[in-house]
Design a protein around this motif. Structure first.
Motif, PDB file in Angstrom:
ATOM      1  N   ALA A   1      -0.499   1.358   6.675  1.00 51.47           N
ATOM      2  CA  ALA A   1       0.463   0.253   6.676  1.00 51.47           C
ATOM      3  C   ALA A   1       0.558  -0.361   5.280  1.00 51.47           C
ATOM      4  N   PHE A   2      -0.596  -0.580   4.658  1.00 52.13           N
ATOM      5  CA  PHE A   2      -0.602  -1.144   3.303  1.00 52.13           C
ATOM      6  C   PHE A   2       0.083  -0.200   2.318  1.00 52.13           C
ATOM      7  N   GLU A   3      -0.244   1.108   2.364  1.00 50.41           N
ATOM      8  CA  GLU A   3       0.323   2.066   1.409  1.00 50.41           C
ATOM      9  C   GLU A   3       1.836   2.148   1.550  1.00 50.41           C
TER      10      GLU A   3
ATOM     11  N   MET B   1      10.842  -1.701   5.726  1.00 51.35           N
ATOM     12  CA  MET B   1      10.934  -0.259   5.490  1.00 51.35           C
ATOM     13  C   MET B   1       9.643   0.442   5.893  1.00 51.35           C
ATOM     14  N   ALA B   2       8.508  -0.219   5.649  1.00 51.25           N
ATOM     15  CA  ALA B   2       7.233   0.358   6.062  1.00 51.25           C
ATOM     16  C   ALA B   2       7.168   0.485   7.579  1.00 51.25           C
ATOM     17  N   ALA B   3       7.642  -0.540   8.287  1.00 51.46           N
ATOM     18  CA  ALA B   3       7.641  -0.512   9.748  1.00 51.46           C
ATOM     19  C   ALA B   3       8.522   0.606  10.272  1.00 51.46           C
TER      20      ALA B   3
ATOM     21  N   GLN C   1       7.832  -4.900  12.577  1.00 46.65           N
ATOM     22  CA  GLN C   1       7.497  -5.604  11.338  1.00 46.65           C
ATOM     23  C   GLN C   1       6.252  -6.464  11.520  1.00 46.65           C
ATOM     24  N   SER C   2       6.146  -7.121  12.662  1.00 44.08           N
ATOM     25  CA  SER C   2       4.997  -7.996  12.889  1.00 44.08           C
ATOM     26  C   SER C   2       3.704  -7.180  12.943  1.00 44.08           C
TER      27      SER C   2
END
Length: 298
Positions: free
Chosen positions: A16-18, A28-30, A37-38
């Motif tokens: 998730a961090f990367e 965008m990561a989600a 997103q949460s």
């Protein structure tokens, strides 16, 4: 391995961090991770709490890596890549029969690659991954089991076995030879001398063997034999090339001997590996096969 648990975050937190660090966006990561997103925000927050370091600066609806977060992201990205590669290799070959081998580009394409199918047929459970390396490297920081090395037997901290020697010859295009009508070693100093950057003194050694002083000439340097050979074929100059790597070009006439004066290189080809990998089954099988193949050439 007695690393405190807080310094071994779960891969879900790291992923998730990367993803957020790379995209610069929780949204965008989600989307990339198929999470909400949460959920991504929560995982990043849990990682920060576990490490006790702020990784992102939050500004209204946007995030920005802190200097510490940017440094951490670079290392985590590489660590996740290695985990992914290891998992893929294990999935492709559950018996763990993978050999990660560093090769010299031209040796790999001209000599090794045509012979590899024979090895794979004889060893159906082994997968070989190839990576190009031109010079020495540290096995402790590279995910490699062994390497093909050309040079003196002075690679510190490894075990090695001799594969073969090489003979080099001055080669050029037929047109260049016809244009200059080379008759002696000294005549070669009238044209550009093409060299490999890792062998800057090869021509001087060759000229010395021909009893010609100051063999520097008009030197042009390249980083790979393939480009040197290509430059020689199109008439750029004369290249000092290993005969076993240009046999096809010599046979077809794309390259000819500028003059018939060969030299055996002082250096040799070796297979090298870190001592802790010496009993790795794929390496042992490859080492035995490679010695047989190179012995046939000798």
């Amino acid at each position: 391995m007695n690393t405190p648990r807080r310094f071994l975050p779960s891969t879900s937190l790291l992923a998730a961090f990367e993803a957020a660090a790379r995209t610069g966006s929780v949204t965008m990561a989600a989307r990339e991770l198929s999470l909400t997103q949460s959920a991504v925000s929560r995982q990043i927050k849990l990682l920060e709490e576990q490490l006790e370091v702020e990784l992102f600066a939050r500004e209204r609806q946007s995030i920005r890596l802190t200097p510490a977060g940017a440094a951490y992201a670079r290392e985590i990205r590489e660590a996740l890549r290695k985990i992914s590669t290891a998992s893929f290799n294990l999935h492709a070959n559950p018996r763990g029969g993978t050999l990660n081998l560093a090769i010299l580009p031209t040796f790999g394409t001209r000599w090794l690659a045509p012979r590899l199918p024979k090895f794979l047929v004889q060893n159906p459970g082994i997968t070989i991954n190839l990576a190009t390396r031109l010079t020495y490297f540290d096995f402790r920081t590279e995910a490699l089991d062994a390497a093909i090395h050309f040079g003196p037997p002075d690679w510190p901290g490894v075990e090695m076995v001799l594969l073969r020697s090489e003979e080099v010859v001055p080669a050029c295009s037929p047109e260049l030879k016809k244009q200059y009508g080379f008759r002696s070693a000294r005549d070669l100093k009238e044209v550009p001398l093409l060299s490999i950057s890792t062998r800057p003194d090869a021509w001087n050694k060759w000229f010395s063997m021909q009893q010609v002083d100051d063999g520097s000439g008009q030197a042009m340097y390249f980083d790979q034999f393939a480009t040197v050979a290509q430059a020689a074929m199109v008439g750029v100059g004369v290249a000092l090339l290993p005969t076993f790597l240009i046999q096809e070009e010599l046979t077809s006439g794309k390259l000819v001997l500028a003059i018939d004066r060969s030299m055996e290189s002082a250096e040799r080809y070796y297979l090298v590996w870190p001592a802790e990998r010496s009993t790795h089954p794929p390496l042992r099988a490859f080492r035995d096969w490679l010695l047989a193949e190179s012995g046939a050439d000798r």
